[in-house]
Design a protein around this motif. Structure first.
Motif, PDB file in Angstrom:
ATOM      1  N   ALA A  55       0.831  -1.210   0.000  1.00  0.00           N
ATOM      2  CA  ALA A  55       0.000   0.000   0.000  1.00  0.00           C
ATOM      3  C   ALA A  55       0.865   1.259   0.000  1.00  0.00           C
ATOM      4  N   ALA A  56       1.936   1.259   0.774  1.00  0.00           N
ATOM      5  CA  ALA A  56       2.812   2.432   0.847  1.00  0.00           C
ATOM      6  C   ALA A  56       3.516   2.689  -0.479  1.00  0.00           C
ATOM      7  N   ALA A  61       3.525   6.070  -5.480  1.00  0.00           N
ATOM      8  CA  ALA A  61       3.407   6.234  -6.931  1.00  0.00           C
ATOM      9  C   ALA A  61       2.268   7.190  -7.268  1.00  0.00           C
ATOM     10  N   TYR A  62       1.146   7.062  -6.575  1.00  0.00           N
ATOM     11  CA  TYR A  62       0.009   7.944  -6.840  1.00  0.00           C
ATOM     12  C   TYR A  62       0.289   9.373  -6.381  1.00  0.00           C
ATOM     13  N   ARG A  63       0.996   9.533  -5.276  1.00  0.00           N
ATOM     14  CA  ARG A  63       1.324  10.881  -4.796  1.00  0.00           C
ATOM     15  C   ARG A  63       2.186  11.633  -5.797  1.00  0.00           C
ATOM     16  N   PRO A 117      -6.069   0.230  -1.124  1.00  0.00           N
ATOM     17  CA  PRO A 117      -6.891   1.364  -0.705  1.00  0.00           C
ATOM     18  C   PRO A 117      -7.504   1.182   0.694  1.00  0.00           C
ATOM     19  N   GLY A 118      -7.952  -0.043   0.990  1.00  0.00           N
ATOM     20  CA  GLY A 118      -8.521  -0.301   2.316  1.00  0.00           C
ATOM     21  C   GLY A 118      -7.475  -0.240   3.423  1.00  0.00           C
ATOM     22  N   VAL A 119      -6.277  -0.717   3.124  1.00  0.00           N
ATOM     23  CA  VAL A 119      -5.190  -0.676   4.097  1.00  0.00           C
ATOM     24  C   VAL A 119      -4.831   0.769   4.421  1.00  0.00           C
TER      25      VAL A 119
END
Length: 122
Positions: A55-56, A61-63, A117-119
């Motif tokens: 998740a991190a 990558a999205y940030r 996303p849930g994590v």
């Protein structure tokens, strides 16, 4: 099976699109500049679970694109794209491009990615 034939749909999938043939050039695009080489992002450290690590890395990558998997709309887009990628991998198994073991390994990675996303929201 030719490239124009549809792969057999799985239990969680609707009708599948035609299987796209993969050749060596499609798998490994040529890089023309050294600056185009990708680097592995820094890995989270400390006592975290494998799901938190995945998740991190994805969130990082999205940030970089000013997005976040904690945003519901972005998370939905991510899951839709991931489901489509899974269909491609299912087709690769169906056509013999992947072994059962390779497919299982990839599927477990995709499952961890789908939980990201849930994590992040927990």
């Amino acid at each position: 099976m030719s490239a124009a034939e549809s792969a057999r749909p799985g239990p969680d999938h609707g009708p599948m699109a035609a299987v796209i043939p993969f050749d060596e050039q499609a798998r490994r695009p040529r890089r023309t500049h050294r600056s185009e080489r990708t680097t592995v992002p820094p890995q989270p450290s400390g006592s975290i679970t494998p799901d938190q690590r995945v998740a991190a890395v994805l969130e990082d990558a999205y940030r970089q694109h000013r997005r976040s998997l904690t945003d519901e709309s972005t998370a939905l887009d991510f899951r839709i794209a991931l489901r489509e990628v899974r269909k491609v991998v299912d087709g690769a198994l169906e056509t013999g491009l992947l072994t059962e073991d390779e497919h299982l390994s990839l599927d477990s990675m995709f499952a961890a990615m789908e939980r990201a996303p849930g994590v992040l929201s927990a």
